[in-house]
Design a protein around this motif. Structure first.
Motif, short mmCIF file in Angstrom:
data_model
loop_
_atom_site.label_atom_id
_atom_site.label_comp_id
_atom_site.label_asym_id
_atom_site.label_seq_id
_atom_site.Cartn_x
_atom_site.Cartn_y
_atom_site.Cartn_z
N GLU B 284 0.77 -1.19 -0.05
CA GLU B 284 -0.14 -0.04 0.09
C GLU B 284 0.93 1.32 0.03
O GLU B 284 0.48 2.11 -0.46
N GLN B 285 2.07 1.12 0.62
CA GLN B 285 2.95 2.37 0.58
C GLN B 285 3.19 2.70 -0.97
O GLN B 285 3.31 3.72 -1.37
N THR B 287 1.66 1.65 -3.42
CA THR B 287 0.39 2.01 -4.08
C THR B 287 0.18 3.71 -3.91
O THR B 287 -0.15 4.51 -4.92
N LYS B 288 0.22 4.03 -2.65
CA LYS B 288 0.05 5.36 -2.31
C LYS B 288 1.03 6.25 -3.21
O LYS B 288 0.49 7.29 -3.76
N LEU B 289 2.07 6.14 -3.32
CA LEU B 289 3.19 7.00 -3.97
C LEU B 289 2.75 6.83 -5.45
O LEU B 289 2.86 7.94 -6.30
N MET B 290 2.24 5.73 -5.85
CA MET B 290 1.81 5.53 -7.49
C MET B 290 0.89 6.67 -7.76
O MET B 290 0.72 7.31 -8.70
N THR B 291 0.07 6.55 -6.98
CA THR B 291 -1.10 7.46 -6.97
C THR B 291 -0.84 9.00 -6.94
O THR B 291 -1.70 9.97 -7.33
N LEU B 292 0.37 9.20 -6.51
CA LEU B 292 0.91 10.78 -6.89
C LEU B 292 1.75 10.90 -8.01
O LEU B 292 2.28 12.02 -8.13
N GLY B 293 2.07 9.86 -8.62
CA GLY B 293 2.54 9.90 -10.14
C GLY B 293 3.94 9.33 -10.13
O GLY B 293 4.65 9.40 -11.13
N LEU B 294 4.28 8.49 -9.28
CA LEU B 294 5.59 7.74 -8.94
C LEU B 294 5.49 6.58 -9.69
O LEU B 294 4.56 5.89 -9.53
N THR B 295 6.59 6.12 -10.41
CA THR B 295 6.51 4.66 -10.96
C THR B 295 6.80 3.94 -9.90
O THR B 295 7.31 4.35 -8.68
N GLN B 302 12.11 5.90 -3.29
CA GLN B 302 11.60 7.01 -2.08
C GLN B 302 11.56 6.43 -0.81
O GLN B 302 11.92 7.00 0.26
N ILE B 303 10.78 5.27 -0.75
CA ILE B 303 10.53 4.69 0.53
C ILE B 303 11.77 4.26 1.12
O ILE B 303 11.93 4.44 2.59
#
Lengths: 241, 309
Positions: B284-285, B287-295, B302-303
């Motif tokens: 889910e971490q 997924t969350k960053l992907m919803t902000l536009g990260l691959t 980033q994590i």
């Protein structure tokens, strides 16, 4: 404009299924999706932003079929999603998350503005980690701030009111109204709260994976008083009586 | 020729110390098993040992807001460096010690640095010890760093050990032994990232001997690819004391992490806690960053960066 064409999502455990939903959401609309728990609201939101893949049907955004696009691609073409249960990150600060959402390194003052909008005292939060030390309500507001910072044409919020205390509720309503006025995009909010239903242009009621009612706020609010879509409760117990 | 004219030295020196030039104040630079520069200050004496390789760093009582830099660098292949450094921190002093080791190995032979550091923290003295380990170079020769740290904290003393090893060290065995008297405090913040087939083992042995003494040991690590890590922490509460250890690890690819905590309360007033968590990055971490536009790859990086920040 977002169009859902014959979207179905069928899973084995039968919770959160979607049965052949077709729907059009025009630009600059404020839509609230409501309905009983387990009816498929969150599933539909996750299908729109790409977290779940529909088992059949198509999703069209501004005339383009986005059904096979990844979460990242959909985020880049203008879809945002605020999670019902925000994710925690050890080591990632509130400012990091807002910068990622904005897609650029913001100056502290700009990043703080987004926090102030959701009622958090920016200087107390900007350098804090988005980890277990934050309460559910604080995380929820930070989650909303990340979506505001994205300024996309379609923003989806999954039960944004959960965990927000009564004192902050008025502020939350103002946040959505301001967003609607300033960004000129469409906002979809999944909510059970009457005060959020009251500011909708349109309300969609989903139960058992289907749209059971849809229309303007006035049309739908009246019929919501009818208990036809309320939860059936414990049917097993009823049968045994 | 100045040390900074050597490009390999300059780059390694910067990576280990975060400095762009030779520091002001007290320092000792060790290069390929030899002293390459040394300076004492009015309050900090650096004296070479006569019986074995290494130095004594003597910090006068009441020395405030001064720092000592003691980087050890290896830039040649086939070096096995062994050094003994003793730190005597006088009462009421408040200092920062920046150590660290960098090995640049372009050759095929093993290069190794083993540092034995002993700290004697005086009454009510405060020490922040920052240590960074790094390996660079394209040679097949292994880069090995095996540090030993021995700490004795006197009454009311405080030492914080911040240790980082983020890349290029093929094998490390880090042992830390600490004893604290009344109201003495030991804080450890360890960060390790391993990749390839690297192995990192850290062992802590902490004795809380005085009433009011405490330890807070926080280890965050990431094991990527086929690398392996082992974390062993032993805390003995021998008085009315507080002990806390926390080992958080992210495993990726085929990475393996073992965590072995041992907490022993030898006194009924001792409060000891251990927390350990090992797992992959939560889906889910990402997924969350992907919803902000990260691959997915950007989200993962980033994590990991945030986790080890």
């Amino acid at each position: 404009m977002l169009e859902l064409k014959n979207i179905s999502y069928v899973v084995e455990d039968s919770k959160g299924i979607i049965k052949d939903i077709s729907l059009t959401i025009d630009d600059n609309k404020f839509i609230v999706i409501t309905g009983p728990n387990g009816g498929g609201k969150s599933t539909l939101a996750k299908i729109i932003c790409g977290i779940l893949k529909p088992t059949s049907g198509n999703i069209i955004l501004d005339g383009k079929d986005i059904t096979d696009m990844s979460i990242t691609e959909r985020a880049k073409i203008g879809i945002s999603f605020a999670f019902q249960q925000p994710v925690r990150f050890k080591g990632v600060t509130v400012k990091d998350l807002i910068n990622l959402a904005a897609g650029k390194k913001l100056c502290t003052a700009d990043a703080c503005n987004y926090l102030s909008e959701v009622g958090l005292c920016a200087k107390d939060y900007i350098d804090r980690e988005v980890n277990g030390s934050l309460s559910g309500g604080e995380l929820k507001r930070i989650e909303i701030a990340t979506v505001i910072a994205r300024k996309t044409k379609l923003s989806i919020f999954d039960e944004p009111e959960a965990g927000i205390d009564l004192w902050s509720f008025k502020n939350l309503i103002e946040v959505f109204q301001k967003m609607h006025d300033e960004i000129h995009g469409s906002i979809i909010i999944i909510s059970h709260q009457e005060r959020i239903l009251n500011i909708a242009d349109e309300i969609i009621v989903i139960a058992n994976g289907e749209i059971v009612n849809k229309g303007t706020r006035e049309e739908v609010l009246d019929s919501l008083l009818d208990d036809s879509v309320s939860s059936p409760g414990c049917s097993v117990l009823r049968e045994e009586r | 020729m100045s040390l900074m004219d050597n490009k390999i030295f300059e780059k390694l020196f910067e990576e280990v110390t975060n400095l762009h030039s030779i520091p002001i104040g007290a320092y000792n630079i060790r290069l390929n098993s030899k002293a390459a520069g040394r300076n004492s200050s009015a309050n900090i004496d650096i004296i070479p040992k006569t019986d074995k390789p290494g130095i004594d760093i003597i910090i006068k009582p009441n020395t405030k807001h001064e720092s000592v830099h003691i980087p050890a660098l290896v830039t040649e292949t086939g070096i096995h460096d062994l050094v003994y450094n003793d730190f005597y921190i006088g009462e009421n002093a408040d200092v920062v010690i920046v150590a660290g080791c960098g090995i640049h190995n372009d050759g095929d032979s093993l290069s190794q640095h083993d540092g034995v550091h002993r700290f004697f923290v005086g009454k009510n003295a405060r020490v922040l010890y920052i240590e960074k380990h790094i390996g660079t170079g394209d040679g097949k020769g292994e880069r090995i760093i095996n540090p030993q740290t021995i700490v004795e904290v006197d009454e009311g003393g405080y030492i914080e050990l911040q240790t980082t090893q983020l890349k290029g060290v093929d094998s490390t065995l880090r042992t830390t032994k600490a004893k604290a008297k009344e109201n003495g405090t030991v804080v450890v913040k360890e960060k390790i990232l391993t990749h390839g087939t690297q192995y990192a083992e850290t062992r802590f042995d902490i004795d809380l001997n005085g009433d009011g003494s405490s330890v807070n040991l926080v280890s965050r690590s990431v094991a990527k690819e086929k690398s392996r890590q082992k974390f062993v922490s032993v805390i003995n509460g021998n008085a009315k004391c507080m002990g806390h250890s926390e080992c958080d690890s992210i495993i990726m690819d085929e990475g393996v992490v073992s965590s072995l905590p041992e907490i022993t309360a030898n006194n009924v007033e001792a409060t000891l806690v251990h927390e350990a968590a090992i797992g992959k990055i939560a889906g889910e971490q990402i997924t969350k960053l992907m919803t902000l536009g990260l691959t997915e790859a950007e989200a993962e990086a980033q994590i990991v960066n945030g986790f080890l920040k």
